[in-house]
Write a protein that holds these residues in place. Structure first.
Motif, PDB file in Angstrom:
ATOM      1  N   ASP A  48     -18.929   6.789 -15.813  1.00 40.65           N
ATOM      2  CA  ASP A  48     -19.802   7.300 -14.755  1.00 40.65           C
ATOM      3  C   ASP A  48     -21.208   7.436 -15.319  1.00 40.65           C
ATOM      4  O   ASP A  48     -21.424   7.263 -16.524  1.00 40.65           O
ATOM      5  CB  ASP A  48     -19.321   8.635 -14.216  1.00 40.65           C
ATOM      6  CG  ASP A  48     -19.646   8.826 -12.731  1.00 40.65           C
ATOM      7  OD1 ASP A  48     -20.534   8.103 -12.209  1.00 40.65           O
ATOM      8  OD2 ASP A  48     -19.016   9.680 -12.099  1.00 40.65           O
ATOM      9  N   ILE A  49     -22.132   7.747 -14.456  1.00 42.65           N
ATOM     10  CA  ILE A  49     -23.513   8.012 -14.847  1.00 42.65           C
ATOM     11  C   ILE A  49     -23.823   9.430 -14.387  1.00 42.65           C
ATOM     12  O   ILE A  49     -23.626   9.769 -13.217  1.00 42.65           O
ATOM     13  CB  ILE A  49     -24.487   7.011 -14.204  1.00 42.65           C
ATOM     14  CG1 ILE A  49     -24.114   5.584 -14.623  1.00 42.65           C
ATOM     15  CG2 ILE A  49     -25.929   7.337 -14.606  1.00 42.65           C
ATOM     16  CD1 ILE A  49     -24.818   4.507 -13.830  1.00 42.65           C
ATOM     17  N   LEU A  50     -24.267  10.246 -15.336  1.00 44.99           N
ATOM     18  CA  LEU A  50     -24.639  11.619 -15.032  1.00 44.99           C
ATOM     19  C   LEU A  50     -26.155  11.702 -15.007  1.00 44.99           C
ATOM     20  O   LEU A  50     -26.830  11.117 -15.859  1.00 44.99           O
ATOM     21  CB  LEU A  50     -24.071  12.567 -16.090  1.00 44.99           C
ATOM     22  CG  LEU A  50     -22.566  12.451 -16.344  1.00 44.99           C
ATOM     23  CD1 LEU A  50     -22.141  13.410 -17.453  1.00 44.99           C
ATOM     24  CD2 LEU A  50     -21.774  12.697 -15.070  1.00 44.99           C
ATOM     25  N   LEU A  51     -26.674  12.431 -14.040  1.00 47.16           N
ATOM     26  CA  LEU A  51     -28.118  12.538 -13.871  1.00 47.16           C
ATOM     27  C   LEU A  51     -28.565  13.984 -13.954  1.00 47.16           C
ATOM     28  O   LEU A  51     -27.897  14.886 -13.434  1.00 47.16           O
ATOM     29  CB  LEU A  51     -28.528  11.964 -12.514  1.00 47.16           C
ATOM     30  CG  LEU A  51     -28.147  10.510 -12.277  1.00 47.16           C
ATOM     31  CD1 LEU A  51     -28.528  10.093 -10.870  1.00 47.16           C
ATOM     32  CD2 LEU A  51     -28.787   9.610 -13.309  1.00 47.16           C
ATOM     33  N   GLY A  52     -29.699  14.185 -14.592  1.00 49.63           N
ATOM     34  CA  GLY A  52     -30.322  15.494 -14.661  1.00 49.63           C
ATOM     35  C   GLY A  52     -31.499  15.525 -13.701  1.00 49.63           C
ATOM     36  O   GLY A  52     -32.408  14.700 -13.809  1.00 49.63           O
ATOM     37  N   LEU A  53     -31.471  16.459 -12.767  1.00 53.56           N
ATOM     38  CA  LEU A  53     -32.524  16.561 -11.757  1.00 53.56           C
ATOM     39  C   LEU A  53     -33.323  17.844 -11.931  1.00 53.56           C
ATOM     40  O   LEU A  53     -32.758  18.906 -12.197  1.00 53.56           O
ATOM     41  CB  LEU A  53     -31.922  16.546 -10.355  1.00 53.56           C
ATOM     42  CG  LEU A  53     -31.355  15.205  -9.913  1.00 53.56           C
ATOM     43  CD1 LEU A  53     -29.929  15.060 -10.389  1.00 53.56           C
ATOM     44  CD2 LEU A  53     -31.424  15.081  -8.434  1.00 53.56           C
TER      45      LEU A  53
END
Length: 140
Positions: A48-53
């Motif tokens: 998966d790809i985890l994103l920091g917002l």
């Protein structure tokens, strides 16, 4: 949430912002196709790809994480140049490690291009160790 950073998984409408982040961080080289990498990794059973917002800046960080059932791998660890120095890289690596632990994967690895050796100290500070290995490749 970590220091104003909220971490969530990739959604299809994130594609342009994610590829822009990777380009801004110098992670895209001629033989990488970020679009294909996203298609192969996002939302898969073993990746998966985890994103920091950040509330004011949108997508500020990322990590692509996956495993082969034995070893986990981290790719595209990125923090936008404007958001660096605030612990976001540390948070993204920790999120990827948690993702792997939740799937019973006992070992995590990553590779650093020799042209990007400056990040070696970053990973060492997080408890990662150099692994004396020879990596071989063959383009298919």
């Amino acid at each position: 949430m970590t220091d104003g950073l909220t971490i969530r998984t990739y959604r299809s409408d994130d594609r342009a912002a994610v590829t822009a982040l990777w380009r801004a961080c110098g992670l895209v080289v001629p033989h990488n196709d970020p679009e294909a990498d996203i298609a192969r990794a996002a939302g898969q059973p073993n990746s998966d790809i985890l994103l920091g917002l950040l509330a004011d800046d949108g997508i500020a960080a990322s990590v692509m994480v996956g495993h082969d059932g034995h070893r986990g791998w981290l790719y595209y660890v990125a923090v936008s140049p404007e958001a660096r120095g605030r612990g976001h890289g540390r948070a993204m690596v920790a999120a990827a490690e948690d993702w792997l632990r939740a799937r019973g994967i006992p070992k995590a690895q990553l590779m650093i291009r020799d042209t990007n050796a400056a990040v070696r100290d970053f990973y060492a500070g997080l408890g990662w160790n150099e692994s004396p290995r020879i990596v071989m490749e063959r383009w298919l």
